[in-house]
Structure formats: structure tokens, C-alpha cells
Motif scaffolding. Structure first.
Motif, short mmCIF file in Angstrom:
data_model
loop_
_atom_site.label_atom_id
_atom_site.label_comp_id
_atom_site.label_asym_id
_atom_site.label_seq_id
_atom_site.Cartn_x
_atom_site.Cartn_y
_atom_site.Cartn_z
N SER A 126 2.64 -27.53 -54.90
CA SER A 126 1.41 -25.88 -54.75
C SER A 126 -0.86 -27.06 -55.19
O SER A 126 -0.07 -27.53 -56.62
CB SER A 126 1.43 -24.78 -55.66
OG SER A 126 1.87 -24.18 -55.25
N ASP A 127 -1.33 -26.31 -54.99
CA ASP A 127 -2.82 -26.76 -55.22
C ASP A 127 -3.10 -26.13 -56.48
O ASP A 127 -3.55 -25.03 -56.57
CB ASP A 127 -3.63 -27.18 -54.18
CG ASP A 127 -5.26 -28.08 -54.50
OD1 ASP A 127 -5.24 -27.79 -55.86
OD2 ASP A 127 -6.34 -27.73 -53.37
N THR A 140 -5.84 -18.95 -60.49
CA THR A 140 -6.86 -18.61 -61.56
C THR A 140 -5.92 -18.12 -62.28
O THR A 140 -4.78 -17.86 -62.08
CB THR A 140 -7.56 -17.01 -61.03
OG1 THR A 140 -6.91 -16.56 -60.24
CG2 THR A 140 -8.39 -17.43 -59.95
N SER A 167 -4.38 -32.86 -59.43
CA SER A 167 -5.14 -31.00 -59.03
C SER A 167 -4.50 -30.00 -60.36
O SER A 167 -4.94 -28.68 -60.40
CB SER A 167 -3.70 -30.09 -57.97
OG SER A 167 -2.92 -29.30 -58.53
N ARG A 194 -5.75 -26.60 -58.36
CA ARG A 194 -7.23 -26.16 -58.02
C ARG A 194 -7.20 -24.51 -57.83
O ARG A 194 -8.83 -24.13 -57.77
CB ARG A 194 -7.79 -26.65 -57.70
CG ARG A 194 -7.74 -28.44 -57.73
CD ARG A 194 -8.99 -29.54 -57.42
NE ARG A 194 -7.36 -29.85 -55.84
CZ ARG A 194 -7.60 -31.17 -55.32
NH1 ARG A 194 -8.08 -31.69 -55.73
NH2 ARG A 194 -6.86 -31.08 -54.11
N SER A 195 -6.81 -24.27 -56.72
CA SER A 195 -7.01 -22.77 -56.20
C SER A 195 -6.25 -21.74 -56.95
O SER A 195 -6.78 -20.47 -57.10
CB SER A 195 -6.63 -22.34 -54.89
OG SER A 195 -5.00 -23.18 -54.68
#
Length: 243
Positions: free
Chosen positions: A199-200, A205, A102, A202-203
């Protein structure tokens, strides 16, 4: 995003700075801990906002990569002044991983001030890391970029590209010796409060990362006599640029 409490000692000492004329504004760090743990015993949740989110202190496991690069510069070749933390511009670097595949966060910590710079990274591709790290450091004045000490991960294989474009010298810590980048390790622990293991990424920012970095850089530190990394770093930078 979690908004953690300061370390109790930082709270007690910062109060002395902000309310130096008010003797009623005094509390020991142990009193803060006792109050939080007493509240926890009654079913409260404040202890979750502590740095580790635990009721008891635990030892941290030491870890590190054994990978080496034949032409790298070892930490033993680093100028002695770096170890003393007497000058501004010596950084420590690392990557903080999220959920598998991720992404990562590249973290850079200035040794003297503990000032943090961080940026998101899609993967461990070395050329991409060198580029992203260079971009992240481009906002730092040239006089505050002298050395960078990293671990032996393959993501730092393009360190010569980083040296050229970021205008600093890269050194490698010894394998299995994370304490040689202690400021970075400690600051990664602070950043984990906002982006826990698993934690992912990719989400996440860049804006969220920037907000977390700002909070950490404005957090009083015992090692800085309860000044913040932001205060120490930019005061020194402005002084250097004035010369």
C-alpha cells in the motif's frame, strides 16, 4: 478501507456473551468456516473477508532483524513479570512498512490486553520514531506505561530518548525471534487487513489509521475470553487509577 469479518471462533463465542439467554443463538466456529468455504466453492467472495483472505491456512515465515546496539537492554534482562502478562503496562513495538519510500506505521501493543496504539511515520529516522511513539503513548496513563519490547531495527536506535520522554524501559528481542513479540506480530496481521502489503502509505491519513485501530481494539479475542482489548485495557486502567 476493508471491513473484515471477525475470526469465526470469535464470532461464535461472542454470540454466547451477547445472547447468553437465547439458546437459539449458537453456532460453532467450524460451521462458520464450512459455510464460508462452501460459498467460495460456488463462486462466492466471502472468504476474502477472512483474516488471511485465503481458502487454505498457510504457515507464516519467521523474520527479524539482526542489527544490534551495544548498550541496549536484552529481553533476558526484562522483569520476569512481563512474560507472565499478569500486569498492565508492558508493550511490544514494531513498524509496518508500506510501498517503498511511502512511509510506515508504528504499532504498539499492550501485552496483557492486546490493546493497540498506532501512528503514521514518514520514514525510519530514529529520532522521529522516538518522538512519534512518545506522542502516541502520551494518551496512555502513566501507570499503564512500564516497558516496551522492540526488535533490532535501526529505527529504534534512539531508544534512550524514548525511555526518557515516554517514561518506560525499552528492551530488545533477540534477532530473528519475532515470536518474542508475538502479540505485536499477531496484531500487525490484523492491521494488514486494512493496509495490505504494497500500500502507498502517503495516501493514508491518521484518521484512517485511527478508525482501523478502533475496530481492532473492539474485536473480541479468544485469548481474552472473547472480551475486546478495549474492554480489558480500560477496565484495568480505571481500576488502577482508583487505587
Amino acid at each position: 478501507m476493508v471491513c473484515p469479518l471477525f475470526a469465526s471462533e470469535a464470532i461464535s463465542q461472542r454470540i454466547r456473551i451477547d445472547y447468553h439467554d437465547d439458546q437459539q443463538m449458537r453456532i460453532s466456529h467450524e460451521s462458520i468456516y464450512r459455510w464460508i468455504y462452501l460459498e467460495a466453492n460456488s463462486g462466492g467472495q466471502l472468504h476474502r473477508n477472512l483474516r488471511r483472505g485465503r481458502k487454505k491456512r498457510r504457515r507464516q515465515k519467521r523474520y527479524g532483524s539482526g542489527r544490534r546496539f551495544s548498550d541496549r537492554k536484552c529481553i533476558t534482562q526484562r522483569p520476569p513479570i512481563v512474560e507472565s502478562r499478569q500486569r498492565l503496562g508492558d508493550w511490544e513495538g514494531d513498524t509496518m512498512e508500506g510501498q517503498k519510500s511511502s512511509g510506515l506505521i508504528v504499532t504498539l501493543v499492550e501485552r496483557k490486553s492486546r490493546y493497540l496504539v498506532a501512528t503514521k511515520l514518514q520514514d525510519k529516522q530514529a529520532a522521529r520514531l522516538a518522538k512519534q511513539t512518545t506522542n502516541a503513548l502520551s494518551h496512555i496513563p502513566r501507570k499503564a506505561r512500564k516497558t516496551l519490547t522492540v526488535d533490532n531495527g535501526t529505527e529504534f536506535a534512539q531508544y534512550k530518548l524514548l525511555e526518557k520522554n515516554a517514561c518506560l524501559d525499552v528492551y530488545f528481542a533477540k534477532p530473528h525471534a519475532p515470536w518474542q513479540r508475538g502479540a505485536n506480530e499477531n496484531t500487525n496481521g490484523l492491521l494488514r487487513q486494512y493496509f495490505p502489503k504494497g500500500s502507498d502509505f502517503r495516501s493514508i491519513t491518521e484518521v484512517e489509521i485511527a478508525k482501523a485501530v478502533k475496530r481492532i481494539n473492539h474485536r473480541p479475542r479468544k485469548c481474552l475470553n472473547y472480551q475486546t482489548p478495549y474492554e480489558v485495557f480500560w477496565k484495568e486502567v480505571r481500576g488502577a487509577l482508583a487505587i
